[in-house]
Design a protein around this motif. Structure first.
Motif, PDB file in Angstrom:
ATOM      1  N   PRO A  15      13.788  38.264  38.269  1.00 19.71           N
ATOM      2  CA  PRO A  15      13.755  36.846  38.630  1.00 19.71           C
ATOM      3  C   PRO A  15      13.537  35.885  37.466  1.00 19.71           C
ATOM      4  CG  PRO A  15      11.762  37.954  39.385  1.00 19.71           C
ATOM      5  CD  PRO A  15      12.687  39.020  38.868  1.00 19.71           C
ATOM      6  N   TYR A  16      13.033  36.368  36.352  1.00 16.99           N
ATOM      7  CA  TYR A  16      12.767  35.484  35.203  1.00 16.99           C
ATOM      8  C   TYR A  16      13.974  35.338  34.277  1.00 16.99           C
ATOM      9  CZ  TYR A  16      11.412  40.202  33.785  1.00 16.99           C
ATOM     10  OH  TYR A  16      11.378  41.561  33.585  1.00 16.99           O
ATOM     11  N   LEU A  17      15.065  36.032  34.582  1.00 13.69           N
ATOM     12  CA  LEU A  17      16.291  35.873  33.780  1.00 13.69           C
ATOM     13  C   LEU A  17      17.258  34.942  34.487  1.00 13.69           C
ATOM     14  CD1 LEU A  17      16.988  39.510  32.525  1.00 13.69           C
ATOM     15  CD2 LEU A  17      15.826  37.656  31.338  1.00 13.69           C
ATOM     16  N   ARG A  33      21.171  39.075  31.194  1.00 16.06           N
ATOM     17  CA  ARG A  33      21.913  40.331  31.293  1.00 16.06           C
ATOM     18  C   ARG A  33      23.234  40.195  30.546  1.00 16.06           C
ATOM     19  NH1 ARG A  33      20.441  44.333  34.730  1.00 16.06           N
ATOM     20  NH2 ARG A  33      18.877  43.829  36.285  1.00 16.06           N
ATOM     21  N   TYR A  34      23.702  41.308  30.037  1.00 12.85           N
ATOM     22  CA  TYR A  34      25.007  41.363  29.388  1.00 12.85           C
ATOM     23  C   TYR A  34      26.096  40.984  30.394  1.00 12.85           C
ATOM     24  CZ  TYR A  34      29.361  43.479  27.880  1.00 12.85           C
ATOM     25  OH  TYR A  34      30.670  43.680  27.571  1.00 12.85           O
ATOM     26  N   CYS A  35      27.107  40.252  29.929  1.00  9.69           N
ATOM     27  CA  CYS A  35      28.304  40.001  30.737  1.00  9.69           C
ATOM     28  C   CYS A  35      29.529  40.250  29.863  1.00  9.69           C
ATOM     29  CB  CYS A  35      28.301  38.595  31.334  1.00  9.69           C
ATOM     30  SG  CYS A  35      28.268  37.280  30.119  1.00  9.69           S
ATOM     31  N   ASN A  36      30.625  40.617  30.496  1.00  8.33           N
ATOM     32  CA  ASN A  36      31.826  41.081  29.775  1.00  8.33           C
ATOM     33  C   ASN A  36      32.414  40.076  28.795  1.00  8.33           C
ATOM     34  OD1 ASN A  36      31.766  43.612  30.898  1.00  8.33           O
ATOM     35  ND2 ASN A  36      33.096  43.072  32.604  1.00  8.33           N
ATOM     36  N   GLU A  37      32.167  38.791  28.974  1.00 15.46           N
ATOM     37  CA  GLU A  37      32.758  37.814  28.052  1.00 15.46           C
ATOM     38  C   GLU A  37      32.258  38.011  26.616  1.00 15.46           C
ATOM     39  OE1 GLU A  37      31.182  33.527  27.814  1.00 15.46           O
ATOM     40  OE2 GLU A  37      30.541  34.150  29.811  1.00 15.46           O
ATOM     41  N   TYR A  38      31.140  38.716  26.452  1.00 11.52           N
ATOM     42  CA  TYR A  38      30.576  38.935  25.117  1.00 11.52           C
ATOM     43  C   TYR A  38      30.926  40.303  24.535  1.00 11.52           C
ATOM     44  CZ  TYR A  38      27.959  34.635  25.591  1.00 11.52           C
ATOM     45  OH  TYR A  38      27.613  33.317  25.727  1.00 11.52           O
ATOM     46  N   GLU A  39      31.773  41.058  25.211  1.00 11.01           N
ATOM     47  CA  GLU A  39      32.045  42.420  24.757  1.00 11.01           C
ATOM     48  C   GLU A  39      32.560  42.480  23.319  1.00 11.01           C
ATOM     49  OE1 GLU A  39      33.766  46.115  26.943  1.00 11.01           O
ATOM     50  OE2 GLU A  39      35.464  44.975  26.139  1.00 11.01           O
ATOM     51  N   ALA A  40      33.535  41.680  22.978  1.00 12.59           N
ATOM     52  CA  ALA A  40      34.115  41.735  21.629  1.00 12.59           C
ATOM     53  C   ALA A  40      33.076  41.400  20.570  1.00 12.59           C
ATOM     54  CB  ALA A  40      35.312  40.791  21.524  1.00 12.59           C
ATOM     55  N   ALA A  76      22.052  46.418  29.844  1.00  9.33           N
ATOM     56  CA  ALA A  76      22.159  45.762  28.535  1.00  9.33           C
ATOM     57  C   ALA A  76      21.843  44.278  28.700  1.00  9.33           C
ATOM     58  CB  ALA A  76      23.554  45.950  27.953  1.00  9.33           C
ATOM     59  N   PHE A  77      21.258  43.700  27.645  1.00  5.58           N
ATOM     60  CA  PHE A  77      20.807  42.314  27.669  1.00  5.58           C
ATOM     61  C   PHE A  77      21.211  41.637  26.370  1.00  5.58           C
ATOM     62  CE2 PHE A  77      18.297  44.931  30.375  1.00  5.58           C
ATOM     63  CZ  PHE A  77      18.196  44.191  31.541  1.00  5.58           C
ATOM     64  N   ILE A  78      21.495  40.337  26.457  1.00  6.66           N
ATOM     65  CA  ILE A  78      21.974  39.600  25.287  1.00  6.66           C
ATOM     66  C   ILE A  78      21.146  38.351  25.041  1.00  6.66           C
ATOM     67  CG2 ILE A  78      24.344  40.455  25.440  1.00  6.66           C
ATOM     68  CD1 ILE A  78      25.086  37.815  26.852  1.00  6.66           C
ATOM     69  N   CYS A  79      21.103  37.962  23.775  1.00  4.42           N
ATOM     70  CA  CYS A  79      20.455  36.722  23.353  1.00  4.42           C
ATOM     71  C   CYS A  79      21.539  35.833  22.748  1.00  4.42           C
ATOM     72  CB  CYS A  79      19.376  37.028  22.317  1.00  4.42           C
ATOM     73  SG  CYS A  79      18.612  35.567  21.604  1.00  4.42           S
ATOM     74  N   THR A  80      21.691  34.639  23.324  1.00  7.29           N
ATOM     75  CA  THR A  80      22.720  33.709  22.845  1.00  7.29           C
ATOM     76  C   THR A  80      22.084  32.372  22.466  1.00  7.29           C
ATOM     77  OG1 THR A  80      23.146  32.944  25.111  1.00  7.29           O
ATOM     78  CG2 THR A  80      24.545  34.721  24.259  1.00  7.29           C
ATOM     79  N   ASN A  81      22.749  31.674  21.558  1.00  9.31           N
ATOM     80  CA  ASN A  81      22.373  30.300  21.231  1.00  9.31           C
ATOM     81  C   ASN A  81      22.653  29.453  22.468  1.00  9.31           C
ATOM     82  OD1 ASN A  81      22.881  27.488  20.414  1.00  9.31           O
ATOM     83  ND2 ASN A  81      22.560  28.251  18.329  1.00  9.31           N
TER      84      ASN A  81
END
Length: 196
Positions: A15-17, A33-40, A76-81
């Motif tokens: 719930p905190y994401l 969470r990871y999403c496919n748009e960031y795969e490349a 998998a989890f991602i950190c984005t600007n």
């Protein structure tokens, strides 16, 4: 993957994401969470780090399928600007062992070279312990933290991970030769209820 483990847990709601954070230079980032748009972008970061040859035990990342099976086989989890949406770093969480020992997890962290030394790794690691716990794991175990990866060693010690062992000459690292690896353990049952 350790021991050919292919057990994928069902998606658990956290719930905190997404969660905002601030880096050392004041940049606002988002952990989600990871999403496919960031795969490349994710694949490029991983491939670059594997090719550097001094942090991961893998000698190569042959293609995107190899990347998917290694980094995306579980959570998998991602950190984005937050402003530019640029991918700065990421981590995966997966069982370290199978069956009766699958309550212990491991993880792999990557930070884009241009984003290093700005707190991305710390932000990911501080939240990893809560995320992994809330995914149902009881503890974390890292068996190959190369002692020459000083930033990583410092970070796990700072976060209270227990150093429980050393493997002499564990990795033949590019430009460094045979290098010892440290082993770190963290009991998630010692964590406060929610991330701060």
């Amino acid at each position: 993957m350790s021991g050919g483990i292919k057990e994928k847990k069902p998606l658990i709601h956290l719930p905190y994401l997404p969660m905002d954070g601030t880096l050392k230079d004041g940049t606002t980032v988002v952990l989600d969470r990871y999403c496919n748009e960031y795969e490349a972008n994710f694949y490029d970061i991983v491939k670059s780090i594997v090719n550097e040859g001094d942090r991961f035990p893998r000698e190569e990342m042959t293609d995107v399928e190899d990347f998917r099976s290694y980094f995306l086989s579980n959570d998998a989890f991602i950190c984005t600007n937050k402003t530019t949406r640029e991918l700065l770093g990421a981590f995966y969480v997966k069982p370290k062992f199978a069956g009766r020992c699958s309550h212990i997890c491991s993880a792999g962290f990557v930070v884009k070279e241009s984003a290093r030394s700005n707190g991305v790794g710390s932000f990911l690691a501080q939240n990893y312990v809560y995320i992994a716990r809330d995914l149902g794991y009881k503890a974390s175990y890292f068996n190959l933290v190369f002692e020459t990866n000083e930033a990583s060693v410092r970070l796990w010690r700072k976060l209270g991970f227990k150093e429980i062992g050393r493997i002499p000459k564990a990795g033949n690292l590019k430009g460094l030769g045979y290098t010892d690896a440290l082993q770190f353990y963290y009991d998630f049952e010692t964590l406060p209820k929610t991330p701060s």
